[in-house]
Design a protein around this motif. Structure first.
Motif, PDB file in Angstrom:
ATOM      1  N   MET A  74       0.826  -1.208   0.000  1.00 13.77           N
ATOM      2  CA  MET A  74       0.000   0.000   0.000  1.00 13.77           C
ATOM      3  C   MET A  74       0.863   1.262   0.000  1.00 13.77           C
ATOM      4  SD  MET A  74      -2.812  -1.357  -0.454  1.00 13.77           S
ATOM      5  CE  MET A  74      -3.745   0.154  -0.533  1.00 13.77           C
ATOM      6  N   VAL A  75       1.996   1.232   0.691  1.00 12.62           N
ATOM      7  CA  VAL A  75       2.898   2.395   0.696  1.00 12.62           C
ATOM      8  C   VAL A  75       3.440   2.641  -0.706  1.00 12.62           C
ATOM      9  CG1 VAL A  75       5.155   3.200   1.509  1.00 12.62           C
ATOM     10  CG2 VAL A  75       3.519   2.266   3.136  1.00 12.62           C
ATOM     11  N   ALA A  83     -11.154   6.413  -2.807  1.00 10.35           N
ATOM     12  CA  ALA A  83     -11.472   5.291  -1.913  1.00 10.35           C
ATOM     13  C   ALA A  83     -11.662   3.992  -2.708  1.00 10.35           C
ATOM     14  CB  ALA A  83     -12.725   5.595  -1.100  1.00 10.35           C
ATOM     15  N   LEU A  84     -12.347   4.071  -3.828  1.00  7.79           N
ATOM     16  CA  LEU A  84     -12.551   2.888  -4.669  1.00  7.79           C
ATOM     17  C   LEU A  84     -11.226   2.373  -5.224  1.00  7.79           C
ATOM     18  CD1 LEU A  84     -15.769   4.010  -6.530  1.00  7.79           C
ATOM     19  CD2 LEU A  84     -15.534   1.939  -5.151  1.00  7.79           C
ATOM     20  N   ALA A  85     -10.413   3.283  -5.744  1.00  6.85           N
ATOM     21  CA  ALA A  85      -9.117   2.871  -6.295  1.00  6.85           C
ATOM     22  C   ALA A  85      -8.233   2.281  -5.204  1.00  6.85           C
ATOM     23  CB  ALA A  85      -8.431   4.061  -6.969  1.00  6.85           C
ATOM     24  N   LEU A  86      -8.205   2.920  -4.059  1.00  2.00           N
ATOM     25  CA  LEU A  86      -7.394   2.431  -2.940  1.00  2.00           C
ATOM     26  C   LEU A  86      -7.918   1.084  -2.437  1.00  2.00           C
ATOM     27  CD1 LEU A  86      -4.959   3.353  -1.282  1.00  2.00           C
ATOM     28  CD2 LEU A  86      -6.535   4.433   0.312  1.00  2.00           C
ATOM     29  N   GLY A  87      -9.227   0.949  -2.364  1.00  2.00           N
ATOM     30  CA  GLY A  87      -9.812  -0.333  -1.969  1.00  2.00           C
ATOM     31  C   GLY A  87      -9.475  -1.436  -2.953  1.00  2.00           C
ATOM     32  N   GLY A  88      -9.488  -1.115  -4.238  1.00  2.00           N
ATOM     33  CA  GLY A  88      -9.112  -2.091  -5.254  1.00  2.00           C
ATOM     34  C   GLY A  88      -7.660  -2.502  -5.135  1.00  2.00           C
ATOM     35  N   LYS A  89      -6.802  -1.536  -4.841  1.00  2.00           N
ATOM     36  CA  LYS A  89      -5.385  -1.841  -4.627  1.00  2.00           C
ATOM     37  C   LYS A  89      -5.224  -2.765  -3.421  1.00  2.00           C
ATOM     38  CE  LYS A  89      -3.932   2.708  -6.237  1.00  2.00           C
ATOM     39  NZ  LYS A  89      -3.390   4.001  -5.823  1.00  2.00           N
ATOM     40  N   PHE A  90      -5.914  -2.431  -2.336  1.00  2.00           N
ATOM     41  CA  PHE A  90      -5.809  -3.225  -1.120  1.00  2.00           C
ATOM     42  C   PHE A  90      -6.319  -4.646  -1.346  1.00  2.00           C
ATOM     43  CE2 PHE A  90      -6.979  -4.799   3.044  1.00  2.00           C
ATOM     44  CZ  PHE A  90      -5.873  -4.441   3.808  1.00  2.00           C
ATOM     45  N   LEU A  91      -7.497  -4.773  -1.957  1.00  2.00           N
ATOM     46  CA  LEU A  91      -8.058  -6.091  -2.209  1.00  2.00           C
ATOM     47  C   LEU A  91      -7.209  -6.868  -3.208  1.00  2.00           C
ATOM     48  CD1 LEU A  91     -10.257  -8.111  -1.587  1.00  2.00           C
ATOM     49  CD2 LEU A  91     -11.687  -6.994  -3.305  1.00  2.00           C
ATOM     50  N   GLY A  92      -6.705  -6.184  -4.234  1.00  2.00           N
ATOM     51  CA  GLY A  92      -5.844  -6.846  -5.208  1.00  2.00           C
ATOM     52  C   GLY A  92      -4.580  -7.409  -4.569  1.00  2.00           C
ATOM     53  N   THR A  93      -3.931  -6.614  -3.730  1.00  2.00           N
ATOM     54  CA  THR A  93      -2.726  -7.123  -3.062  1.00  2.00           C
ATOM     55  C   THR A  93      -3.084  -8.227  -2.077  1.00  2.00           C
ATOM     56  OG1 THR A  93      -2.795  -5.349  -1.406  1.00  2.00           O
ATOM     57  CG2 THR A  93      -1.384  -4.993  -3.312  1.00  2.00           C
ATOM     58  N   ALA A  94      -4.231  -8.113  -1.426  1.00  2.00           N
ATOM     59  CA  ALA A  94      -4.655  -9.153  -0.484  1.00  2.00           C
ATOM     60  C   ALA A  94      -4.943 -10.471  -1.199  1.00  2.00           C
ATOM     61  CB  ALA A  94      -5.891  -8.696   0.294  1.00  2.00           C
ATOM     62  N   ILE A  95      -5.554 -10.411  -2.374  1.00  2.00           N
ATOM     63  CA  ILE A  95      -5.841 -11.628  -3.140  1.00  2.00           C
ATOM     64  C   ILE A  95      -4.536 -12.319  -3.518  1.00  2.00           C
ATOM     65  CG2 ILE A  95      -6.686 -12.484  -5.372  1.00  2.00           C
ATOM     66  CD1 ILE A  95      -8.888 -10.253  -5.134  1.00  2.00           C
ATOM     67  N   ILE A  96      -3.610 -11.556  -4.062  1.00  2.00           N
ATOM     68  CA  ILE A  96      -2.337 -12.140  -4.465  1.00  2.00           C
ATOM     69  C   ILE A  96      -1.577 -12.670  -3.254  1.00  2.00           C
ATOM     70  CG2 ILE A  96      -0.058 -11.567  -5.394  1.00  2.00           C
ATOM     71  CD1 ILE A  96      -1.531  -9.805  -7.431  1.00  2.00           C
ATOM     72  N   LEU A  97      -1.565 -11.911  -2.197  1.00  4.92           N
ATOM     73  CA  LEU A  97      -0.867 -12.340  -0.984  1.00  4.92           C
ATOM     74  C   LEU A  97      -1.514 -13.579  -0.387  1.00  4.92           C
ATOM     75  CD1 LEU A  97       1.442 -11.730   0.887  1.00  4.92           C
ATOM     76  CD2 LEU A  97       0.011 -10.087   2.070  1.00  4.92           C
TER      77      LEU A  97
END
Length: 130
Positions: A22-23, A45-59
């Motif tokens: 996220m950083v 918020a939507l873009a940031l949420g997508g980034k967070f969920l995307g990294t969480a899915i991959i992780l």
């Protein structure tokens, strides 16, 4: 006892990688993400949420499919680079406007589409990790 220690180390590494991801994403935008959130900017918020969920899915997939923390981190790095590439490719295929400008202006359509780009890319890349 060893299982508990391994679990704690894994959870710590997962949280650290998620925060690091996220950083790095926040460095890619010319505005301050948290400042825009405080203003109530739904597009960011939507873009940031997508980034967070995307990294969480991959992780999550990287953690589930690897028994070694090192391999998990490696696969996360590969997937994360794909998410970063997706952002820049999205920027390239929209030459008539700059994504970050539209996000900062609160363009919810751009924020929603970018959110889906991140989530879709994460699902597609995660299928390669398995």
């Amino acid at each position: 006892m060893t299982i508990v220690i391994n679990l704690l180390v894994s959870v710590f590494v997962i949280i650290l990688l998620q925060l690091l991801g996220m950083v790095v994403f926040s460095w890619m935008t010319p505005f301050k993400d948290m400042e825009e959130l405080r203003k109530g900017n739904t597009a960011v918020a939507l873009a940031l949420g997508g980034k967070f969920l995307g990294t969480a899915i991959i992780l999550g997939v990287a953690a589930y499919t690897n028994t070694s923390i090192w391999f998990m981190m490696l696969w996360f790095a590969v997937g994360y680079l794909c998410l970063v590439a997706a952002y820049w490719i999205f920027e390239l295929v929209t030459p008539t406007f700059k994504i970050s400008d539209h996000l900062q202006k609160g363009n919810v359509a751009v924020g929603t589409f970018l959110c889906m780009v991140f989530i879709g890319t994460a699902f597609a890349v995660s299928s390669l990790i398995i």
